[in-house]
Design an enzyme around this catalytic site. Structure first.
Site, short mmCIF file in Angstrom:
data_model
loop_
_atom_site.label_atom_id
_atom_site.label_comp_id
_atom_site.label_asym_id
_atom_site.label_seq_id
_atom_site.Cartn_x
_atom_site.Cartn_y
_atom_site.Cartn_z
N LYS A 26 26.97 91.78 18.80
CA LYS A 26 25.86 91.21 19.58
C LYS A 26 26.39 90.60 20.88
O LYS A 26 25.88 90.92 21.97
CB LYS A 26 25.16 90.12 18.77
CG LYS A 26 24.19 89.28 19.61
CD LYS A 26 23.51 88.19 18.80
CE LYS A 26 24.18 86.85 18.79
NZ LYS A 26 23.95 85.99 19.95
N ASN A 27 27.37 89.72 20.77
CA ASN A 27 27.77 88.98 21.96
C ASN A 27 28.55 89.83 22.96
O ASN A 27 28.62 89.50 24.14
CB ASN A 27 28.54 87.71 21.56
CG ASN A 27 27.61 86.70 20.92
OD1 ASN A 27 26.38 86.79 21.07
ND2 ASN A 27 28.16 85.74 20.20
N CYS A 39 19.63 79.72 20.95
CA CYS A 39 19.60 78.86 19.77
C CYS A 39 19.73 77.39 20.15
O CYS A 39 20.49 77.03 21.04
CB CYS A 39 20.76 79.24 18.85
SG CYS A 39 20.47 80.80 18.01
N ARG A 53 24.28 72.64 25.76
CA ARG A 53 24.65 73.93 26.36
C ARG A 53 24.47 73.99 27.89
O ARG A 53 23.71 74.82 28.41
CB ARG A 53 23.89 75.07 25.67
CG ARG A 53 24.02 75.04 24.17
CD ARG A 53 23.44 76.26 23.49
NE ARG A 53 24.31 77.43 23.60
CZ ARG A 53 24.04 78.60 23.04
NH1 ARG A 53 22.93 78.76 22.36
NH2 ARG A 53 24.87 79.60 23.17
N ASP A 102 30.58 80.17 15.24
CA ASP A 102 29.49 81.01 14.72
C ASP A 102 29.64 81.31 13.23
O ASP A 102 28.69 81.75 12.59
CB ASP A 102 29.42 82.34 15.49
CG ASP A 102 29.03 82.12 16.95
OD1 ASP A 102 28.59 81.02 17.29
OD2 ASP A 102 29.19 83.07 17.74
N ARG A 151 17.51 88.28 15.50
CA ARG A 151 18.03 88.27 16.87
C ARG A 151 19.47 88.73 16.92
O ARG A 151 19.96 89.20 17.95
CB ARG A 151 17.93 86.86 17.46
CG ARG A 151 16.49 86.47 17.71
CD ARG A 151 16.39 85.21 18.53
NE ARG A 151 17.53 85.09 19.41
CZ ARG A 151 18.02 83.95 19.82
NH1 ARG A 151 17.46 82.82 19.46
NH2 ARG A 151 19.04 83.91 20.63
C1 EPZ Z 1 28.79 82.01 23.35
O1 EPZ Z 1 27.90 81.01 23.78
C2 EPZ Z 1 28.05 82.77 22.28
N1 EPZ Z 1 26.85 83.35 22.85
C3 EPZ Z 1 27.72 81.84 21.13
O2 EPZ Z 1 27.14 82.64 20.14
C4 EPZ Z 1 29.01 81.20 20.60
O3 EPZ Z 1 28.67 80.23 19.64
C5 EPZ Z 1 29.77 80.52 21.74
O4 EPZ Z 1 29.99 81.47 22.80
C6 EPZ Z 1 31.12 79.98 21.31
O5 EPZ Z 1 31.89 81.01 20.77
C7 EPZ Z 1 26.91 84.50 23.49
O6 EPZ Z 1 27.96 85.11 23.62
C8 EPZ Z 1 25.64 85.03 24.05
P1 EPZ Z 1 30.45 78.56 25.51
P2 EPZ Z 1 28.18 80.23 25.13
O7 EPZ Z 1 30.11 78.65 26.96
O8 EPZ Z 1 28.79 81.19 26.08
C9 EPZ Z 1 30.18 73.95 26.73
C10 EPZ Z 1 25.74 82.98 18.26
O9 EPZ Z 1 25.30 82.43 17.23
N2 EPZ Z 1 29.93 74.42 28.09
O10 EPZ Z 1 31.74 79.09 25.05
O11 EPZ Z 1 26.94 79.54 25.51
C11 EPZ Z 1 29.06 74.30 25.76
O12 EPZ Z 1 28.01 73.36 25.81
C12 EPZ Z 1 26.02 82.17 19.45
O13 EPZ Z 1 25.95 84.19 18.38
C13 EPZ Z 1 29.87 73.50 29.11
O14 EPZ Z 1 30.01 72.30 28.92
O15 EPZ Z 1 29.26 79.20 24.65
C14 EPZ Z 1 29.78 74.31 24.45
O16 EPZ Z 1 29.91 73.02 23.97
C15 EPZ Z 1 25.32 80.93 19.63
N3 EPZ Z 1 29.63 73.96 30.38
C16 EPZ Z 1 31.18 74.85 24.82
O17 EPZ Z 1 31.31 74.62 26.24
C17 EPZ Z 1 29.47 75.28 30.64
O18 EPZ Z 1 29.24 75.63 31.83
C18 EPZ Z 1 31.42 76.30 24.55
O19 EPZ Z 1 30.31 77.04 25.09
C19 EPZ Z 1 29.54 76.20 29.60
C20 EPZ Z 1 29.78 75.74 28.32
#
Ligand code: EPZ
Length: 423
Positions: free
Chosen positions: A24-25, A120, A125, A307, A399
């Site tokens: 998916k991702n 989600c 985020r 995840d 999803r």
């Molecule tokens: C990706 O989300 C995945 N989604 C998520 O999958 C997954 O949980 C996550 O990576 C971590 O592996 C997709 O790929 C579409 P991050 P993402 O940016 O990119 C903080 C699932 O169930 N952060 O790595 O949104 C953020 O708040 C899901 O498939 C900032 O502070 O995750 C989090 O605490 C849900 N500022 C951490 O970093 C930013 O600009 C990691 O988020 C970006 C992120």
């Protein structure tokens, strides 16, 4: 509100062979990346899931010519007709990965306007790191109302992420792929889907090096050609099926996966006493004795993935002893455990730590899915429990998991849908 609920009669060990769908991702990143091409791209092995359908709607709205063959898991995108750089809020809030349209449109056309992403509800985020990368490459970025606008010719630069972000790394790669000159991303995410996107970009003629390490170098190209590309199998679906097999004390072979992507989960399952054997592109999981409690701390890849924390912590509710689960990535990812208290789970939650006291029995109860992986965790809880578990809001699960009900039924699970009564 979904028009149906899932009913699971638990207590049946999962047995047999199954297969993993495309990631998916990785799919959502690669679909967005097709916009960067100057020619037709064909993507193979895409999962037939809601998030893919939403992105296809977005591509069509932008003017791309799209042919989708869900049975063949194939998507053909001709981006030459794209005549808009705007993704309205009504579309963007349908999913998280709509934010990849920012990087892709900015990379190709030097402008993008995208409504705030949905996805989600697992924490705040923010997207500040994405925007920081766009600004470093020369974009003027504004956040107004419910949308983000970014404009400017992309010029390669160095970006040091303040924290590791999967989405930020991918968005920066998209924006850099056609930028003038070199971009270097430091403290980049190392997830398998970051590597898959790099491979896809390279197959279109881009030059991306270092994906899979914390430093990624991208040499932007004036043009990118078409490509036919097969996305990698879903690491999280693989893990969910592994946990479901172990949690039901079953014996399952999962085909079409990449065992090396699963090492952090495999290590924990072995620590619990589960038998896991790796083959070239398959994993066998079986339970030979009772499960021991283990401690989990979620981390970026190659650490234990957030995840899989939810499915794993669902399983730990029945392990022997106390498990401590620390969620370091998202603030609000224990809602499934709160639901599982109704099924007999003994759990204390303090901020981002859950202390789980294993119990010998879970019993069926009505529970509500609050996000994709919470839904998967509740399915696993239902499969483990005695009696019937009713899962409300199961649409979240669709999803991200392709045909999960059919796959589980083929392994012997008693899982079915029932329409909700009106009123
Ligand atoms: C990706 O989300 C995945 N989604 C998520 O999958 C997954 O949980 C996550 O990576 C971590 O592996 C997709 O790929 C579409 P991050 P993402 O940016 O990119 C903080 C699932 O169930 N952060 O790595 O949104 C953020 O708040 C899901 O498939 C900032 O502070 O995750 C989090 O605490 C849900 N500022 C951490 O970093 C930013 O600009 C990691 O988020 C970006 C992120």
């Amino acid at each position: 509100m979904d028009s149906y609920k899932l009913l699971i009669t638990g207590g049946i060990p999962l047995m047999g062979e199954t297969y993993v769908s495309g990631g998916k991702n990785t799919s959502v990143a690669v679909i967005a990346a097709t916009l960067l091409s100057d020619e037709i791209c064909v993507l193979e092995n895409l999962p037939d899931i809601e998030d893919v359908h939403v992105l296809i709607d977005i591509l069509r709205d932008l003017g791309a010519q799209v042919e989708y063959q869900p049975e063949a898991r194939r998507l053909t995108v001709d981006p030459r007709g794209v005549n808009s750089c705007k993704v309205p809020y009504r579309q963007s809030q349908r999913m998280r990965a709509s934010y990849y349209m920012l990087g892709a449109l900015l990379g190709k056309f030097g402008q993008a306007e995208v409504g705030y992403p949905g996805g989600c509800s697992i924490g705040a985020r923010p997207v500040d790191q994405h925007l920081k990368a766009f600004r470093a490459m020369g974009a003027e970025v504004k956040e107004r109302g419910a949308k983000i606008t970014a404009k400017g010719k992309m010029v390669g630069n160095s970006v040091v992420f303040d924290r590791i972000t999967v989405g930020g790394t991918i968005n920066a790669m998209l924006a850099a792929a056609r930028a003038e000159g070199n971009t270097v991303l430091y403290n980049a995410a190392r997830e398998p889907h970051v590597v898959d996107l790099a491979n896809f970009l390279n197959s279109m003629g881009c030059r991306v090096k270092g994906a899979g390490t914390d430093t990624i170098r991208i040499t932007g190209q004036k043009k990118l050609h078409g490509s036919t590309y097969t996305v990698i199998p879903d690491q999280i679906e693989t893990g969910t099926l592994m946990i479901a097999a172990a949690a039901t004390r079953g014996d399952v072979v999962i085909h079409g996966c990449i065992p090396t992507h699963m090492e952090s989960l495999t290590a924990k399952l072995l620590e619990m006493g589960v038998a896991v054997s790796d083959m070239d592109d398959a994993i066998r999981v079986r339970t030979v004795r009772g499960h021991r409690a283990v401690n989990i701390k979620t981390q970026e890849y190659p650490g234990f993935p957030t995840d899989l924390q939810q499915p794993m912590s669902a399983m730990l509710t029945r392990a022997s002893g106390d498990s401590v689960v620390i969620e370091t990535i998202f603030e609000s990812r224990f809602k499934h455990l709160m639901e599982m208290r109704r099924m007999g789970a003994q759990v204390q939650i303090l901020d981002q730590t859950a202390i789980i006291q294993g119990v010998s029995e879970l019993y069926g109860a009505p529970v509500t899915a609050t996000d994709l992986r919470a839904g998967a965790a509740l399915v696993i809880a239902g499969l483990m429990a005695n009696g019937v578990t009713e899962i409300y809001e199961p649409g979240y699960i669709e999803r991200g998991y392709e045909h999960i009900e059919e796959k589980l039924r083929a392994l012997g699970a008693d899982i079915r849908r029932e329409p909700l009564e009106e009123g």
